[in-house]
Write a protein that holds these residues in place. Structure first.
Motif, short mmCIF file in Angstrom:
data_model
loop_
_atom_site.label_atom_id
_atom_site.label_comp_id
_atom_site.label_asym_id
_atom_site.label_seq_id
_atom_site.Cartn_x
_atom_site.Cartn_y
_atom_site.Cartn_z
N UNK A 42 1.01 -1.53 0.05
CA UNK A 42 -0.02 0.13 0.13
C UNK A 42 0.64 1.27 0.18
N UNK A 43 1.97 1.48 0.52
CA UNK A 43 2.66 2.52 1.04
C UNK A 43 3.36 2.87 -0.52
N UNK A 44 4.35 1.72 -1.02
CA UNK A 44 5.13 1.56 -2.01
C UNK A 44 4.93 1.24 -3.25
N UNK A 45 3.55 0.67 -3.95
CA UNK A 45 3.17 0.18 -4.64
C UNK A 45 3.33 -1.03 -5.28
N UNK A 46 4.82 -1.70 -5.13
CA UNK A 46 5.59 -2.98 -4.98
C UNK A 46 5.95 -3.76 -4.01
N UNK A 47 5.60 -5.32 -4.80
CA UNK A 47 5.97 -5.76 -3.83
C UNK A 47 7.24 -6.83 -4.43
N UNK A 48 8.11 -5.66 -5.23
CA UNK A 48 9.31 -6.07 -5.76
C UNK A 48 10.16 -5.79 -5.08
N UNK A 49 11.14 -6.59 -4.21
CA UNK A 49 12.13 -6.09 -2.73
C UNK A 49 13.01 -4.99 -3.40
N UNK A 50 13.72 -5.43 -5.09
CA UNK A 50 14.57 -4.66 -5.53
C UNK A 50 13.88 -3.02 -5.72
N UNK A 51 12.59 -3.13 -5.46
CA UNK A 51 12.31 -1.69 -5.59
C UNK A 51 12.11 -0.84 -4.30
N UNK A 52 11.35 -1.85 -3.48
CA UNK A 52 11.19 -1.86 -2.81
C UNK A 52 12.45 -0.97 -2.10
N UNK A 53 13.51 -1.52 -2.23
CA UNK A 53 15.25 -0.25 -1.78
C UNK A 53 14.90 1.38 -2.30
N UNK A 54 14.58 1.10 -3.73
CA UNK A 54 14.28 2.45 -4.21
C UNK A 54 13.98 3.23 -4.17
N UNK A 55 12.79 2.87 -2.67
CA UNK A 55 11.86 3.44 -2.71
C UNK A 55 12.26 4.64 -0.77
N UNK A 56 12.99 4.14 -0.92
CA UNK A 56 14.25 4.26 0.17
C UNK A 56 14.49 5.69 0.61
N UNK A 57 14.31 6.93 1.42
CA UNK A 57 14.40 8.40 1.26
C UNK A 57 17.25 8.08 1.20
N UNK A 58 17.35 8.98 0.44
CA UNK A 58 18.01 9.22 -0.27
C UNK A 58 19.03 10.01 1.19
N UNK A 59 18.74 11.24 1.35
CA UNK A 59 19.05 11.50 2.49
C UNK A 59 18.46 11.63 3.75
N UNK A 60 19.37 11.40 5.07
CA UNK A 60 18.59 11.18 6.32
C UNK A 60 17.34 13.21 6.95
N UNK A 61 15.99 12.90 7.18
CA UNK A 61 15.12 14.00 7.57
C UNK A 61 16.03 14.69 8.73
N UNK A 62 16.14 16.11 8.41
CA UNK A 62 16.34 16.87 9.27
C UNK A 62 16.04 16.92 10.59
N UNK A 63 17.07 17.49 11.50
CA UNK A 63 16.62 17.27 13.01
C UNK A 63 15.61 18.30 13.10
#
Length: 125
Positions: free
Chosen positions: A100-121
Motif C-alpha cells: 500500500x505504501x510503496x506500490x510494489x512487492x518487488x524487494x529491489x524496487x522497495x530499496x529504491x523507494x527508501x529516502x536517500x537523505x536522512x531527515x533534518x532534525x
C-alpha cells in the motif's frame, strides 16, 4: 511409507528454498509457509508412521505399548501449526502494508523507494 514421506519432505524443502530466494515478497511468504509445512511433515515422519497401535497408554500399563507412535512430535506439530499461522498472518499484513505504501512487492524496487537523505532534525527554541 517413510521413504515416500522423505521424498515429499525433500521436495517441500526444495520448493521453499526456491521461493524464498525470489525477489517478490509474496513468493517469499509462500516459501516460508511451505518451509513450515516441510518441517512439520519431517517431525511427523520422525515420530513413526503407524496406524496399528495408537499413542494411548492402556489402563493396565505404565508406558506405551511396543511399536506405538510417538505422541511428542504430534504435540510439537500442533504447537508449530499455531505459531506458523500467526507468523504468516503477521507477514501477510506487513507485506500488504508495504504494498500500500510503496506500490510494489518487488524487494529491489522497495530499496529504491527508501529516502536517500536522512531527515533534518527539528529546530529547537
Amino acid at each position: 511409507m517413510e521413504p515416500l514421506f522423505a521424498i515429499l519432505v525433500g521436495l517441500f524443502f526444495a520448493a521453499a528454498i526456491y521461493l524464498m530466494l525470489s525477489k517478490f515478497s509474496i513468493r517469499i511468504m509462500l516459501g516460508i509457509a511451505i518451509l513450515g509445512n516441510a518441517v512439520n511433515l519431517l517431525l511427523f515422519t520422525a515420530g513413526r508412521l503407524t496406524r496399528e497401535v495408537p499413542p494411548i497408554i492402556p489402563a493396565n500399563l505404565d508406558t506405551l505399548p511396543e511399536g506405538a507412535a510417538n505422541p511428542l512430535p504430534q504435540a510439537l506439530i500442533l504447537t508449530a501449526i499455531v505459531i506458523s499461522f500467526s507468523f504468516l498472518a503477521f507477514l501477510l499484513v506487513l507485506t500488504y502494508r508495504a504494498y500500500q505504501d510503496i506500490g510494489t512487492d518487488n524487494t529491489d524496487e522497495m530499496r529504491v523507494a527508501e529516502p536517500l537523505d536522512p531527515p533534518l532534525p527539528p529546530m529547537g527554541y
